[in-house]
Write a protein that holds these residues in place. Structure first.
Motif, PDB file in Angstrom:
ATOM      1  N   SER A  89       0.813  -1.223   0.000  1.00  0.00           N
ATOM      2  CA  SER A  89       0.000   0.000   0.000  1.00  0.00           C
ATOM      3  C   SER A  89       0.844   1.270   0.000  1.00  0.00           C
ATOM      4  N   VAL A  90       2.157   1.122   0.017  1.00  0.00           N
ATOM      5  CA  VAL A  90       3.031   2.295   0.005  1.00  0.00           C
ATOM      6  C   VAL A  90       2.998   2.937  -1.377  1.00  0.00           C
ATOM      7  N   THR A  91       2.637   4.222  -1.408  1.00  0.00           N
ATOM      8  CA  THR A  91       2.610   4.963  -2.668  1.00  0.00           C
ATOM      9  C   THR A  91       3.698   6.029  -2.721  1.00  0.00           C
ATOM     10  N   ASN A  98      20.674  10.731   1.913  1.00  0.00           N
ATOM     11  CA  ASN A  98      21.229   9.971   3.025  1.00  0.00           C
ATOM     12  C   ASN A  98      22.582   9.395   2.606  1.00  0.00           C
ATOM     13  N   ASN A  99      23.047   8.387   3.288  1.00  0.00           N
ATOM     14  CA  ASN A  99      24.328   7.759   2.964  1.00  0.00           C
ATOM     15  C   ASN A  99      24.137   6.269   2.685  1.00  0.00           C
ATOM     16  N   LEU A 100      23.069   5.937   1.984  1.00  0.00           N
ATOM     17  CA  LEU A 100      22.760   4.541   1.691  1.00  0.00           C
ATOM     18  C   LEU A 100      23.749   3.977   0.678  1.00  0.00           C
ATOM     19  N   LYS A 101      24.142   2.725   0.881  1.00  0.00           N
ATOM     20  CA  LYS A 101      25.106   2.066   0.003  1.00  0.00           C
ATOM     21  C   LYS A 101      24.494   0.792  -0.571  1.00  0.00           C
ATOM     22  N   GLY A 102      25.275   0.121  -1.425  1.00  0.00           N
ATOM     23  CA  GLY A 102      24.839  -1.151  -1.980  1.00  0.00           C
ATOM     24  C   GLY A 102      23.840  -0.963  -3.114  1.00  0.00           C
ATOM     25  N   ASP A 103      23.365  -2.086  -3.647  1.00  0.00           N
ATOM     26  CA  ASP A 103      22.431  -2.052  -4.770  1.00  0.00           C
ATOM     27  C   ASP A 103      21.048  -1.591  -4.323  1.00  0.00           C
ATOM     28  N   ILE A 104      20.325  -0.982  -5.251  1.00  0.00           N
ATOM     29  CA  ILE A 104      18.910  -0.702  -5.003  1.00  0.00           C
ATOM     30  C   ILE A 104      18.200  -2.048  -4.895  1.00  0.00           C
ATOM     31  N   PRO A 105      17.417  -2.269  -3.850  1.00  0.00           N
ATOM     32  CA  PRO A 105      16.764  -3.573  -3.703  1.00  0.00           C
ATOM     33  C   PRO A 105      15.961  -3.934  -4.945  1.00  0.00           C
ATOM     34  N   TYR A 106      16.058  -5.211  -5.326  1.00  0.00           N
ATOM     35  CA  TYR A 106      15.292  -5.649  -6.491  1.00  0.00           C
ATOM     36  C   TYR A 106      13.800  -5.547  -6.203  1.00  0.00           C
ATOM     37  N   GLN A 107      13.402  -5.930  -4.988  1.00  0.00           N
ATOM     38  CA  GLN A 107      11.999  -5.889  -4.617  1.00  0.00           C
ATOM     39  C   GLN A 107      11.675  -4.534  -3.999  1.00  0.00           C
ATOM     40  N   LEU A 108      10.801  -3.784  -4.625  1.00  0.00           N
ATOM     41  CA  LEU A 108      10.374  -2.472  -4.141  1.00  0.00           C
ATOM     42  C   LEU A 108       8.859  -2.500  -3.928  1.00  0.00           C
ATOM     43  N   PRO A 109       8.309  -1.513  -3.197  1.00  0.00           N
ATOM     44  CA  PRO A 109       6.847  -1.470  -3.039  1.00  0.00           C
ATOM     45  C   PRO A 109       6.171  -1.467  -4.406  1.00  0.00           C
ATOM     46  N   PRO A 110       5.397  -2.489  -4.727  1.00  0.00           N
ATOM     47  CA  PRO A 110       4.923  -2.683  -6.108  1.00  0.00           C
ATOM     48  C   PRO A 110       3.949  -1.632  -6.610  1.00  0.00           C
ATOM     49  N   ASN A 111       3.271  -0.916  -5.691  1.00  0.00           N
ATOM     50  CA  ASN A 111       2.265   0.059  -6.103  1.00  0.00           C
ATOM     51  C   ASN A 111       2.693   1.496  -5.847  1.00  0.00           C
ATOM     52  N   SER A 129      12.744  -4.740 -11.783  1.00  0.00           N
ATOM     53  CA  SER A 129      11.403  -4.831 -11.184  1.00  0.00           C
ATOM     54  C   SER A 129      10.635  -3.521 -11.290  1.00  0.00           C
ATOM     55  N   ILE A 130      11.331  -2.411 -11.556  1.00  0.00           N
ATOM     56  CA  ILE A 130      10.642  -1.139 -11.745  1.00  0.00           C
ATOM     57  C   ILE A 130       9.683  -1.228 -12.925  1.00  0.00           C
ATOM     58  N   SER A 131       9.995  -2.116 -13.866  1.00  0.00           N
ATOM     59  CA  SER A 131       9.136  -2.265 -15.042  1.00  0.00           C
ATOM     60  C   SER A 131       7.732  -2.746 -14.681  1.00  0.00           C
ATOM     61  N   LEU A 132       7.573  -3.335 -13.499  1.00  0.00           N
ATOM     62  CA  LEU A 132       6.274  -3.859 -13.071  1.00  0.00           C
ATOM     63  C   LEU A 132       5.448  -2.829 -12.313  1.00  0.00           C
ATOM     64  N   MET A 133       6.021  -1.644 -12.083  1.00  0.00           N
ATOM     65  CA  MET A 133       5.349  -0.623 -11.275  1.00  0.00           C
ATOM     66  C   MET A 133       4.551   0.297 -12.193  1.00  0.00           C
ATOM     67  N   SER A 134       3.391  -0.155 -12.606  1.00  0.00           N
ATOM     68  CA  SER A 134       2.594   0.555 -13.620  1.00  0.00           C
ATOM     69  C   SER A 134       1.997   1.859 -13.113  1.00  0.00           C
ATOM     70  N   ASP A 135       1.955   2.059 -11.785  1.00  0.00           N
ATOM     71  CA  ASP A 135       1.380   3.291 -11.238  1.00  0.00           C
ATOM     72  C   ASP A 135       2.434   4.362 -10.962  1.00  0.00           C
TER      73      ASP A 135
END
Length: 687
Positions: A89-91, A98-111, A129-135
């Protein structure tokens, strides 16, 4: 009655207070740990808690579901965790500054509709996986350390109106699916290493475009020149390319030269340039005509060892190495020119132009031999080079056909795949031509690329580079006097390179390509033991043959040829990794019945440290990092799950293997003397 009321209140009050759904709580708990439990996140808990009922900093809810995560500019470090897909439900998701490191997580909030990860230190590439985020409407990944090419993944994002990928290290051409971003108003791509034309942007409803400081070429489309805000400087565009919406006024100097004088000077300079180019062209043509085949294998022996993973994970130390590699690459391309005895002329358009240092650095880790196209061979020449397809030249045989070793008088060696004529209905020559065209489009440093083809007198032949070190199957299962055991680092390098090849087929190619025949005998090893996946683009034949991959490689759901999918490829790759770990064959009838199927025997033990140590290939003699072994086993366990929907996509497998290398601090520059075959130019290895 009072007692009943108190009991009822005792039941209902906790239920009303604990509002947040458990999936959201779990995802935020994992994120909290991945961020190293920062004190700035007041209200957050290490386990449990109620983000929607209590006040968790940066968290907003609607009912029992988390809808917004706003954690910008808090000095957060670490990563975002791996359960973000549970936040359905995260939109609105903002982790910027910030100071975030590493890869962008493959799994993101889908909506999600709004994502901002800008101004961090994130690495890797833009997750598929961003390709699946149609909204999704707003995507900002600017000012990070992202690299590599963009996958062709923007075809189903009709609502995206703002995208910022600026100030990263992204490269390659813009994907064609950019043309499907029908709502895109703002696009920022400046300060990257993108190349090629920008024609794909011409039909977009852009109002603001910034492509400054890249390596774009061609002309800026006329439709883009009418955009309200456009910045294109710092590229190699042709006339009219450097647009920045600044007014340009003609400068008049009364003391200067007349227009006629200036025109004459310009014409004189142009004439001189034309004459100079003609002279250089004549010299180049003369030099080209004198070129001849070089034995690629001898050339490789003179190159310094530059294994795959070290090139992917470490930036080049200096451009001297790059120039050396560029020189080798140039010779490599020339070595594919056909000798006069073959009766084939190489088109002028295929000659390799020299690259600048910057261009070569940009292409080094992207694709191999991109300027080489499959060229026609004559049947007469191939028959002569293979001894009329003599049995002594046979390298291997599969469900598609046989593979032969072809050697020319000048020493050049290639592998020739003779496809069973029965696979072409009514000898369909057009079908073969279409297949060649399709395979010729596959360009990746870990894919055995097609260099030639022949279709004459009912023979359909594909010509590939010859890999004298043979296949991974040979190294693991055919012990002989010519080979030594593969070291642990080399095995990881082979796994990562093969994973990248499959990722390319699945997530870069458009449409996606299912391999359907991933097995150790189709993973070929060059002189540096880098892997090259063969049989790519031949999946159509596996639907027409009664044979399948063979016992041990098939995913459980693949009971018929049409059942193969991207996820069955992942399973087969997991079996290959099991071979690398254990040194065992996928199915071995000589073992006790309980150990005959490698997956069934190994899977229950992959998370048992003691059992895992006993499973490792004995030829390694204990020379491996225990933590690396355990992490490798974790990746295998994900890939060989019986339910296809639970297997990860290949991009996630690649990321996991890259993290394995980084965390283990491996020295991927192995001493090849510990794991390579001896120099035997006539050795017959399976292709």
């Amino acid at each position: 009655m009072v007692w009943f009321f108190l009991v009822l209140v005792g039941i209902l009050v906790p239920a009303v207070h604990a509002k947040t759904e458990q999936g959201d709580v779990s995802a935020l708990t994992v994120m909290y740990g991945s961020l190293n439990y920062p004190s700035q996140l007041t209200g957050w808990k290490k386990s449990g808690g109620d983000p929607c009922g209590d006040e968790w900093k940066g968290i907003k809810c609607s009912g029992s579901k988390v809808t917004e995560i706003k954690l910008s500019d808090l000095g957060l470090a670490g990563s975002m965790g791996y359960q973000l897909s549970s936040l359905t439900s995260v939109t609105y998701f903002d982790m910027s500054k910030n100071n975030l490191k590493g890869d962008i997580p493959y799994q993101l909030p889908p909506n999600a509709q709004y994502i901002d990860f800008s101004k961090n230190g994130m690495t890797g590439t833009v997750p598929y996986s961003i390709s699946l985020m149609s909204d999704l409407k707003h995507l900002d990944l600017g000012h990070n350390l992202l690299k590599d090419q963009l996958s062709d993944m923007f075809g189903k994002m009709p609502k995206l109106n703002y995208m910022d990928l600026s100030d990263n290290d992204l490269s390659g051409n813009l994907p064609q699916s950019f043309g499907s971003l029908s709502s895109l108003k703002t696009l920022n791509l400046q300060n990257n290493k993108f190349s090629g034309p920008i024609d794909v942007l011409a039909k977009l409803p852009l109002e603001s475009l910034n492509v400054q400081n890249n390596r774009f070429t061609g002309a800026v489309p006329q439709k883009l020149q009418g955009i309200a805000t456009i910045q294109t400087g710092g590229n190699s565009f042709t006339s009219g390319g450097n647009l920045n919406r600044q007014d340009h006024k003609d400068v008049k100097d009364g003391k200067g030269m007349s227009g006629t004088t200036i025109a004459m000077i310009v014409i004189g300079v142009l004439v001189a340039l034309v004459l100079l180019l003609a002279l250089l062209s004549r010299k180049s043509s003369s030099s080209s005509s004198a070129s001849h085949f070089l034995d690629e294998e001898k050339l490789s022996e003179r190159r310094s060892f530059t294994p795959l993973v070290s090139r992917e994970l470490e930036p080049p130390s200096n451009f001297k190495e790059l120039k050396s590699l560029q020189s080798s690459a140039s010779i490599r391309v020339k070595s594919l020119q056909i000798s006069p005895s073959m009766g084939v002329k190489r088109p002028v358009s295929e000659k390799m132009s020299s690259l600048s240092d910057a261009e070569f650095a940009n292409r080094l880790n992207v694709r191999r031999s991109t300027s080489i196209r499959a060229i026609p061979y004559t049947l007469t020449d191939l028959q002569a080079a293979t001894g009329n397809f003599a049995t002594g030249r046979l390298l291997g045989e599969g469900s598609i056909g046989r593979v032969y070793r072809a050697k020319y008088p000048d020493g050049k060696v290639v592998a020739v795949k003779k496809i069973d004529s029965s696979l072409f209905q009514n000898g369909d020559p057009e079908g073969f031509s279409e297949m060649v065209t399709s395979i010729s489009k596959l360009h990746h440093q870990n894919i055995a690329e097609l260099i030639g083809h022949c279709s004459e007198q009912g023979h359909n032949l594909l010509v590939y580079d010859y890999f004298r070190n043979g296949s991974l199957h040979d190294f693991l299962h055919l012990s002989d006097d010519y080979s030594k055991p593969l070291t642990w680092n080399t095995r990881i390098r082979i796994a990562l390179g093969t994973a990248r090849a499959v990722e390319y087929l699945h997530e870069v190619c458009s449409p996606s390509s299912v391999h359907k025949n991933i097995k150790s005998s189709n993973i070929l090893l060059d002189v540096e033991l880098n892997p090259h996946l063969s049989d790519c683009g031949l999946a159509i034949f596996h639907e027409r043959t009664s044979q399948n991959l063979g016992v041990g490689y098939n995913a459980p759901e693949c009971t018929k040829p049409s059942a193969y999918s991207l996820k069955s490829d992942v399973y087969s790759f997991g079996v290959v990794m099991l071979e690398l770990l254990t040194g065992r064959k996928p199915f071995d009838g000589s073992k006790p019945k309980i150990e005959q199927s490698l997956v069934r025997w190994a899977t229950p033990q992959l998370h048992d440290i003691d059992a895992l140590a006993k499973m490792v290939d004995p030829s390694l003699r204990g020379l491996y990092p225990p933590k690396s072994l355990s992490r490798f086993a974790d990746v295998i366990a994900l890939c060989v799950q019986s339910e296809p929907e639970f297997r990860p996509p290949m991009s996630e497998v690649v990321q996991a293997l890259v993290r394995l290398v980084q965390r283990s601090n491996m020295n991927m520059r192995d001493d090849l003397s510990t794991s390579r075959r001896t120099d035997d130019s006539d050795q017959s290895d399976y292709y």
